[in-house]
Design an enzyme around this catalytic site. Structure first.
Site, PDB file in Angstrom:
ATOM      1  N   HIS A  48      29.517   1.784-125.240  1.00  0.00           N
ATOM      2  CA  HIS A  48      28.151   1.135-125.508  1.00  0.00           C
ATOM      3  C   HIS A  48      27.578   1.706-126.758  1.00  0.00           C
ATOM      4  O   HIS A  48      27.079   0.744-127.751  1.00  0.00           O
ATOM      5  CB  HIS A  48      27.412   1.514-124.214  1.00  0.00           C
ATOM      6  N   GLU A  49      27.594   2.813-127.158  1.00  0.00           N
ATOM      7  CA  GLU A  49      27.197   3.399-128.427  1.00  0.00           C
ATOM      8  C   GLU A  49      27.900   3.116-129.539  1.00  0.00           C
ATOM      9  O   GLU A  49      27.228   2.748-130.631  1.00  0.00           O
ATOM     10  CB  GLU A  49      26.669   5.030-128.279  1.00  0.00           C
ATOM     11  N   GLN A 106      19.313   2.446-133.294  1.00  0.00           N
ATOM     12  CA  GLN A 106      18.341   2.145-132.239  1.00  0.00           C
ATOM     13  C   GLN A 106      16.865   2.727-132.587  1.00  0.00           C
ATOM     14  O   GLN A 106      15.829   2.043-132.275  1.00  0.00           O
ATOM     15  CB  GLN A 106      18.547   2.743-130.993  1.00  0.00           C
ATOM     16  N   GLY A 135      22.588   8.391-124.056  1.00  0.00           N
ATOM     17  CA  GLY A 135      23.154   7.934-125.246  1.00  0.00           C
ATOM     18  C   GLY A 135      22.096   7.406-126.351  1.00  0.00           C
ATOM     19  O   GLY A 135      21.404   6.644-125.752  1.00  0.00           O
ATOM     20  N   CYS A 172      20.188  -0.153-121.338  1.00  0.00           N
ATOM     21  CA  CYS A 172      20.053   0.174-122.706  1.00  0.00           C
ATOM     22  C   CYS A 172      18.744   0.298-123.058  1.00  0.00           C
ATOM     23  O   CYS A 172      17.756  -0.175-122.763  1.00  0.00           O
ATOM     24  CB  CYS A 172      20.756  -0.804-123.580  1.00  0.00           C
ATOM     25  N   LEU A 173      18.354   1.503-123.724  1.00  0.00           N
ATOM     26  CA  LEU A 173      16.847   1.744-124.266  1.00  0.00           C
ATOM     27  C   LEU A 173      16.456   0.639-124.989  1.00  0.00           C
ATOM     28  O   LEU A 173      15.152   0.384-125.077  1.00  0.00           O
ATOM     29  CB  LEU A 173      16.843   3.211-124.731  1.00  0.00           C
ATOM     30  N   HIS A 209      26.755  -0.406-130.486  1.00  0.00           N
ATOM     31  CA  HIS A 209      25.446  -0.392-131.191  1.00  0.00           C
ATOM     32  C   HIS A 209      25.699  -0.336-132.539  1.00  0.00           C
ATOM     33  O   HIS A 209      25.144  -0.673-133.516  1.00  0.00           O
ATOM     34  CB  HIS A 209      24.475   0.904-130.894  1.00  0.00           C
TER      35      HIS A 209
END
Ligand code: NI
Length: 169
Positions: free
Chosen positions: A136-137, A51, A46, A94-95, A140
């Site tokens: 999670h997304e 991000q 995702g 997470c990236l 963000h």
């Protein structure tokens, strides 16, 4: 296609709440293409627009197994309508928070509404990995990272490590 630069903690931009997408125009479609490419390259399951430095309420995801055919999903202006139960999301990562994983307490199941890249309304009932990833997304999109949801002790360990690495550079 070029890989977009993924912002990482402690970039202040990641704490910004995002704005609703009002027009799904060519710019947004191009952003979606770039985000999808970047997510698959990373690889991740995702990616939220914030991000890659765009403060819009938009995310892409694909939770299909790596061996399966790719199935890209786009979710614009998502809202969690309801959530039920609790679940521990094990070893969440997470990236934007490289080289760190932690268990995170999440809702067990959620109902999400939003629109797809054609502006068509979406209603997603999610549990398991899909539910965790969407929570999670969507976090963000509200300026929240998963490390904001873990114990302060664990968070401090990560913050100290990042500080040390930044000093080395
Ligand atoms: Ni993330």
């Amino acid at each position: 296609m070029a890989i977009l630069k993924i912002l990482t903690y402690p970039d202040i931009f990641l704490t910004k709440p995002t704005k609703l997408v009002e027009n799904i125009d060519e710019k947004i479609q191009n952003l979606i293409e770039g985000m999808a490419f970047t997510m698959y390259q990373a690889p991740g399951i995702g990616l939220a627009a914030i991000q890659v430095g765009c403060d819009k309420s938009l995310l892409v995801y694909d939770v299909s197994d790596r061996d399966e055919k790719r199935s890209l999903h786009v979710l614009i202006n998502p809202r969690i309508i309801s959530s039920e139960g609790t679940a521990i999301s094990e070893e969440e990562g997470c990236l934007s928070v490289p080289d760190f994983k932690a268990d995170v307490k999440r809702a067990a199941s959620i109902l999400v509404e939003g629109v797809d890249r054609e502006g068509k309304p979406l209603r997603i009932e999610a549990q398991g990995l899909l539910s965790v990833m969407l929570q999670h997304e969507i976090d963000h999109l509200n300026g929240i990272l998963f490390i904001d949801r873990i114990s302060s002790l664990k968070r401090e360990i990560y913050k100290r490590r990042v500080k040390k690495n930044l000093k080395k550079k």
